[in-house]
Design an enzyme around this catalytic site. Sequence first.
Site, short mmCIF file in Angstrom:
data_model
loop_
_atom_site.label_atom_id
_atom_site.label_comp_id
_atom_site.label_asym_id
_atom_site.label_seq_id
_atom_site.Cartn_x
_atom_site.Cartn_y
_atom_site.Cartn_z
N CYS A 257 0.88 -1.19 0.00
CA CYS A 257 0.00 0.00 0.00
C CYS A 257 0.90 1.22 0.00
O CYS A 257 0.98 1.96 0.97
CB CYS A 257 -0.91 0.01 1.22
SG CYS A 257 -2.01 -1.41 1.38
N ALA A 258 1.60 1.45 -1.09
CA ALA A 258 2.79 2.30 -1.08
C ALA A 258 2.51 3.80 -1.07
O ALA A 258 3.30 4.56 -0.52
CB ALA A 258 3.67 1.96 -2.28
N GLY A 262 6.48 7.47 0.61
CA GLY A 262 7.56 7.89 1.49
C GLY A 262 8.43 6.76 2.00
O GLY A 262 9.66 6.86 2.00
N ASP A 281 -0.24 0.30 -5.43
CA ASP A 281 -1.33 1.10 -4.89
C ASP A 281 -2.55 0.91 -5.76
O ASP A 281 -2.45 0.48 -6.92
CB ASP A 281 -0.98 2.59 -4.79
CG ASP A 281 -1.93 3.30 -3.82
OD1 ASP A 281 -1.70 3.18 -2.60
OD2 ASP A 281 -2.90 3.92 -4.27
N CYS A 379 -0.87 4.96 10.61
CA CYS A 379 -0.68 6.30 11.17
C CYS A 379 -1.86 6.62 12.09
O CYS A 379 -2.45 7.69 12.02
CB CYS A 379 -0.54 7.35 10.07
SG CYS A 379 -1.91 7.44 8.91
#
Length: 427
Positions: A257-258, A262, A281, A379
């Site tokens: 899931c690039a 980053g 992606d 995140c």
Amino acid sequence: MDINRKTAYKVLLRMEQTDAYSNIELNAQLKQEQPDSPGFVRELVYGVTERRLYLDFFLSQLVSRGLKNMKAQPLTVLRMGLYQLMFMDSVPDYAAVDESVQLARRYCFGQAGLVNGVLRNYQRNKDKLKKPKSVKNTVKRLSYEYSFAPCITKMWLDQYGLDRTREIMEASNETPPVMIRVNPMKTDADTLIARLEENEIQAVRSEDTDRILICKGKNILDTMEYHQGWFSVQDEASVLAVEAFKPQPNDLIIDVCAAPGGKAMACAEIMNNTGKIIAFDLYEKKINHMKEEADRLGVTNIEASVHDATKLDNELVGKADRVICDVPCSGLGVVRRKPEIKYKKLINDGKDLAKLQLSILETAAKYVKEGGQLMYSTCTINANENTGVISAFLGKHSNFNLGRNRQLLPNSDGTDGFYYCKMKKRY
């Protein structure tokens, strides 16, 4: 009418009506309206967004009929006006009120009198109004004080307790520093620091990694050093995860899931363009952006393509030295950069989202060869999406051993909220 407040109003209204992302809508309106003080616009947009529920707590006491059925246009103007009166010391009170009335006359037919009356009522009676701390219910009180949706507040109270939840909320409302990742293929930290200083940008090294510089200054993305690929904007937490993963020269790495890329770029820089990184992606637009970013940085060992991370690519099974699985998540760790996330409904405390995350992780694990490494990351600050997913995965896959497992928090680590877990495949 003031062009800066007009621009901020348009951004906030779009966010209210369409759930637009703050950064995307703000950049679009700044480009379209060309205000003479973009900094003022940003402060007003992010300030109102960060404190929306706090502002509404006071407005609900000032609007006799309440806010429930109020249209988005006058409500947006009232929030803007009240925020200026409460928090923007550089704005005279008369200007905050008068400019809000002008906005109402232009965009809220028949509501200028209401806007004028509510804001002047606040000026007269602000010391008599109830404060959020007067609310007895803990969830509601914290939700109003720090302006987080009650569902998020309750979940954090359950997971972290009262004191830590307060700390996380307070830190999440602070303005984050600009952090950049040094590209060692083109420069080093000392050289970059010196060059940025020539552009009146102060940069200091992070205490935890030489790859990250913490910067103060304006227009860092307009510098020649950025356009020449000397650095990228990336929070320290993501870089710490990559460094813990320890990519090696000539590795085959798969990033399932690039986007925005980053972690893949950071790996490529560490590997000095050796080996190969396969970056997936779901959206072609994001893949094209990754390719542009790779060109800017001088990265040549990334092969980016459109692929659904829940679907297995049989040709890659058992081939990868390392697999990165940075899954879609609730994003609660990046609230200080995207404050609109604070008001998103988190269904079932993120447990339904965790099912998708586990599915992606289980698919990604099939790409790891024996002795290889698997990294799971998000995140967010939600145990259900983090340690909960890892526990479920390891309970079903005894051939993986748990390695480094870390939850970074904005209050204690000074980074975005970020979770990563490194696992090793035994057989």
